[in-house]
Design a protein around this motif. Structure first.
Motif, mmCIF file in Angstrom:
data_model
loop_
_atom_site.group_PDB
_atom_site.id
_atom_site.type_symbol
_atom_site.label_atom_id
_atom_site.label_comp_id
_atom_site.label_asym_id
_atom_site.label_seq_id
_atom_site.Cartn_x
_atom_site.Cartn_y
_atom_site.Cartn_z
ATOM 1 N N PRO A 164 0.793 -1.240 0.000
ATOM 2 C CA PRO A 164 0.000 0.000 0.000
ATOM 3 C C PRO A 164 0.825 1.290 0.000
ATOM 4 C CG PRO A 164 -0.142 -1.076 2.135
ATOM 5 C CD PRO A 164 0.692 -1.952 1.270
ATOM 6 N N PHE A 165 2.144 1.195 0.200
ATOM 7 C CA PHE A 165 2.932 2.420 0.346
ATOM 8 C C PHE A 165 3.668 2.766 -0.941
ATOM 9 C CE2 PHE A 165 2.887 0.254 4.498
ATOM 10 C CZ PHE A 165 2.212 1.211 5.230
ATOM 11 N N SER A 166 4.196 4.010 -1.007
ATOM 12 C CA SER A 166 5.074 4.369 -2.115
ATOM 13 C C SER A 166 6.341 3.531 -1.960
ATOM 14 C CB SER A 166 5.405 5.852 -2.077
ATOM 15 O OG SER A 166 6.259 6.098 -1.003
ATOM 16 N N VAL A 167 7.144 3.454 -3.026
ATOM 17 C CA VAL A 167 8.141 2.395 -3.078
ATOM 18 C C VAL A 167 9.127 2.403 -1.914
ATOM 19 C CG1 VAL A 167 9.636 3.628 -4.693
ATOM 20 C CG2 VAL A 167 9.741 1.161 -4.573
ATOM 21 N N ASN A 168 9.678 3.566 -1.555
ATOM 22 C CA ASN A 168 10.691 3.560 -0.497
ATOM 23 C C ASN A 168 10.115 3.211 0.867
ATOM 24 O OD1 ASN A 168 12.874 4.130 -2.114
ATOM 25 N ND2 ASN A 168 12.435 6.323 -2.076
ATOM 26 N N ILE A 169 8.969 3.821 1.188
ATOM 27 C CA ILE A 169 8.332 3.534 2.476
ATOM 28 C C ILE A 169 7.886 2.078 2.503
ATOM 29 C CG2 ILE A 169 6.407 4.149 3.980
ATOM 30 C CD1 ILE A 169 6.621 6.983 2.811
ATOM 31 N N GLY A 170 7.369 1.603 1.365
ATOM 32 C CA GLY A 170 6.944 0.205 1.280
ATOM 33 C C GLY A 170 8.097 -0.726 1.577
ATOM 34 N N LEU A 171 9.267 -0.432 1.002
ATOM 35 C CA LEU A 171 10.426 -1.297 1.230
ATOM 36 C C LEU A 171 10.880 -1.240 2.678
ATOM 37 C CD1 LEU A 171 12.495 -0.814 -2.024
ATOM 38 C CD2 LEU A 171 11.419 -2.900 -1.187
ATOM 39 N N MET A 172 10.789 -0.054 3.282
ATOM 40 C CA MET A 172 11.186 0.047 4.691
ATOM 41 C C MET A 172 10.241 -0.762 5.571
ATOM 42 S SD MET A 172 12.622 3.847 5.389
ATOM 43 C CE MET A 172 11.937 4.841 4.117
#
Ligand code: HEM
Ligand code: FES
Lengths: 174, 404
Positions: free
Chosen positions: B312-320
């Protein structure tokens, strides 16, 4: 004392030999996993840009990846914003959207909806417009543009021509 | 000592050379298990048996499987499934076991969390268990590549892309892992190597570590009671079997364990013969095609919860968030600040935390399977945030817990 310093020396000597061996093996292992020269060499594709119909998305293949080619309609060209112009590829007097057809999120192939003139990635719901810009996250940026070189009516993918270099320098593509 | 006498029997002959009687005592008849445990303590043995099933069925699949992008799909779907006598049996066993092993691992993990079996000297059991979980995940993923169907290819594409680490753009690393610009021959052969040799070796080593870590603290029990194993085992050996709080690993505990294993195996082979469909994704019965993404890409059910934390998150936040989900379980023994090693039901707020976490992971799993649209997107986002909040809250919840 005498003895223990001799053992100490032997331990250090072995440590040095082993250290060299470990570093050497790691280098060899890393290099063995690198893409083969044959894989790297097969990285060029030539497209004849005069054959594409207007307003229709055609998918080509380069380095195993899908390449989107969309010859823009006069209407699209007229409506382009500044940022869309920056991604525009002109060959002769035709305008194209050229892009690596992989979602910049995690690499699925987004589908093109011709009626809405936009792309939807089914994997995690990312969206892009006909010019290749991202319109809905998670993808962090618009489509990447493959290195290209224009020669008359032909386009060579895999080689960086001046038009591509300019896009790369200005940060339009990675 | 090294003094050998003429052997009086085969056993004596072996005993003089290998000390088999001593080994038997240490490993089995004088390895002490608390009596106060239930069937959930048999899950470790169920896992060991399931791993054996994977190993044996894998050996038979290996005899016909071809790790070549042109032949792999055919060798699995035609040669093994149709030509080889009983080839389908090995494939069904392997597929069903790969799925069921995660169900049992999750039960085993949540049993550990419920009874607090990760603290007071049991930290290494927990850590080696989590390392097993990670290695099993890698093993399952690499195995999923091998039939070289559409799901193999696209899961391979998406998962290896995670290593570009979003905004860091480590595309070189992704190409290095694949050995090509996209998943192709080099990719298939190296994942084949990982699946049939390197990762199984690592798993066997880790199972050894996991068992060794159990040796000194012993297994926990239903009340989290601290048992004096020396005193209780002396009582047992002195003949007070009923009064002792412990029993022998073999044959006493083993007989109970194997009872559970027997029931499990009946269920397991019922799935293998009659309900194997859930373990074989229909989309993977189309050969890999690098120019066509399937309409929906989703991982196998056991990865869905962590996948839903990414999505559900944008790519960087999702990866974190995804990275957080991968490591956070490992830290449980330190995030739980309470010294109480008793069942969650006697730990007040922790008990609520436990059930919320379990429910949240089930919700994440369900949402991960559904397309990322409308209300499902929202529920998925809320559940992903709840997962993170629960873990951040854990130290505060447990800090002030009363001595149970
Ligand atoms: C194939 C993988 C695994 C195998 C073969 C395995 C095997 C075993 C066995 C035989 C036991 C002792 C009996 C029992 O208490 O159930 C055990 C205990 C334990 N395992 Fe695993 N295990 C595996 C994976 C895991 C995982 C993923 C975790 C979670 C982090 C884990 C955590 C534990 C804990 C905490 C105990 C101690 C339970 C207690 O003392 O009550 N194990 N394992
Ligand atoms: S791969 Fe396209 S949204 Fe994730």
């Amino acid at each position: 004392m005498h003895n223990s310093s001799r053992r100490g020396f032997m331990g250090k000597a072995f440590g040095a030999v082993a250290g060299v061996g470990v570093v050497g093996s790691l280098v060899a292992m890393k290099k063995t996993w690198d893409p083969l020269p044959s894989v790297k060499a097969a990285g060029f594709t030539t497209l004849d840009m005069s054959i594409y119909p207007e307003g229709e998305l055609i998918t080509e293949k380069w380095r195993g990846k899908p390449i989107f080619v969309l010859k823009k309609t006069a209407e699209m060209v007229a409506s382009q914003t500044e940022s869309q112009k920056a991604r525009d590829v002109v060959v002769g007097d035709s305008h194209f959207m050229i892009a690596i057809g992989l979602c910049t999120h995690l690499g699925c192939i987004p589908g093109y909806n011709a009626a809405e003139k936009s792309f939807l990635c089914a994997c995690h719901g990312g969206q892009f417009n006909w010019a290749g810009e991202v319109t809905k996250v998670p993808p962090p940026r618009g489509f990447d543009i493959p290195p290209f070189k224009i020669e008359g009516n032909k386009m060579i993918l895999g080689e960086a021509g001046p038009e591509y270099q300019a896009m790369k320098d200005s940060g339009v593509t990675l | 000592m090294a003094h050998f006498t003429k052997a009086t029997s085969v056993k004596d002959w072996l005993n003089q050379r290998l000390a088999i009687e001593k080994v038997e005592k240490v490993m089995a008849s004088e390895y002490w298990i608390p009596k106060n445990i239930n069937f959930l303590w048999a899950m470790g043995m169920v896992l060991a048996i399931t791993f054996t099933l994977l190993l044996v069925s894998g050996i038979f699949l290996l005899m016909y499987y071809q790790p070549d992008v042109k032949d792999a799909f055919y060798s699995v779907n035609y040669t093994i499934m149709r030509d080889v006598d009983f080839g389908w049996l090995w494939r069904h066993i392997h597929g069903v076991a790969a799925s069921v092993v995660f169900l049992i691992i999750y039960i085993h993990m949540f049993t550990g969390i419920y009874y607090g079996s990760y603290k007071k000297g049991r930290e290494m059991i927990w850590i080696s268990g989590m390392l097993l979980f990670v290695t099993f995940s890698a093993e399952a993923f690499s195995g999923y590549m091998l039939p070289w169907g559409q799901m193999s290819y696209w899961a391979g594409m998406v998962i290896t892309n995670i290593f570009s680490l979003g905004g860091l753009h480590m595309d070189g690393l992704v190409e290095w892992i694949r050995g090509d610009y996209v998943p192709a021959q080099a990719f298939l052969t190296r994942f084949f190597m990982l699946h049939v040799l390197l990762l199984p070796l690592a798993i066997m080593g880790l199972i050894g570590l996991h068992f060794a870590a159990l040796r000194i603290p012993h297994v926990n029990n239903q009340d989290g009671e601290e048992i004096d194993f020396d005193a209780e085992s002396k009582k047992y050996l002195a003949g007070d079997k009923a009064g002792s709080k412990v029993m022998r690993f073999a044959n006493d505990f083993m007989s109970k364990d194997m009872m559970v294993v027997g029931i499990y195996l009946i269920f397991f082979f019922y799935l293998v013969f009659f309900q194997y469909g859930f373990a074989l994704d229909p989309v993977n019965f189309d050969p890999a095609d690098g120019l066509k993404t399937p309409a929906h890409i989703y991982p196998e059910w056991y990865f869905l919860w962590s996948y839903e934390i990414l999505r559900p998150f944008s790519v960087n936040i999702g990866l974190m968030a995804f990275g957080f989900a991968q490591v956070i379980f490992m830290l449980l023994p330190w995030l739980d600040r309470s010294p109480n090693a008793v069942p969650a039901s006697r730990r007040g707020a922790f008990s609520i935390w436990f059930w919320l976490l379990l429910i949240d992971m089930i919700v994440l799993t369900a949402m991960g399977k559904l397309p990322p649209e409308g209300i499902f997107s929202t529920i998925g986002l809320v559940a992903a945030l709840a997962f993170i909040v629960l873990w951040i809250a854990l130290p505060f919840i447990t800090m002030n817990e009363k001595k149970a």
